[in-house]
Design a protein around this motif. Sequence first.
Motif: not given
Length: 255
Positions: A150, A171, A198, A250
């Motif tokens: 993400t 991450t 991302v 996020v």
Amino acid sequence: MDTVINDTMRVGIVGIPSLSIIGMLEESGAQVFDLDEPIIRKDIDAASPYLPQVYCAILRTVMINAMALDLDRIYIDVGPGKCDSALHTATILADLLPGTAIIPTRNQDSVNFGTPLCRTKMPLIDRMSAITAAVRKTKPAVEAPPCLPTAGFWGVPPRDFSLLTLFPDTTHIYGWARCMENKTPDNKELEEHYNPEVPTVFFAQSFCAKTALAQHLARRHPRGLYLDCDVTVGNSAKAKIQAFLELSGVRCAPR
């Protein structure tokens, strides 16, 4: 120079020495210190008599550690996988520490060990700690299942790991830190890899030559943020990360 190493010796490493050197240190049982890490708790200005302040905080930390730890030997990677400043630091240490063998090395290992920690779901600070700790070992990291990313963190392990606390567990790690886990610090293609899908923070220590690449890749990335910090991570840097991640949709990790 006597090349025999035994279990009574105290040995420092800087950067990522080749697997042949790490294997020799493992087999010998010598006590190994990663001088890139803040082992000696002193103000960073303690390095100022020996290194200019425009050197990155990592190499100034190396200097502080090396001057205080009473080491028998220091292996310093001065090849493309580290930097020219490390080479000059080796020269300075050789003059300052005549009782310590300063051994410049060039790690050009090319066997890929994989990057499971960079791609798995786990607190980012825990994964980065495991990656840096693995520098002292020849074995690859324990396998871990990949997750869908993400967010991305591209760059070097920061001196101040509190930089990593806001990132979600999903991450993915890119840049030289990924090269570290793969045990190929001189892998240009791997270091330049990122995921354009991302939102990614591109980080380097202030005054590090990698700031140029970090800034360049952040400009190329559709949702990239360039960030550099010197010694410690202040509230301003953390606020930039939080705002960037939240504006990118996020959810930050709880602080």
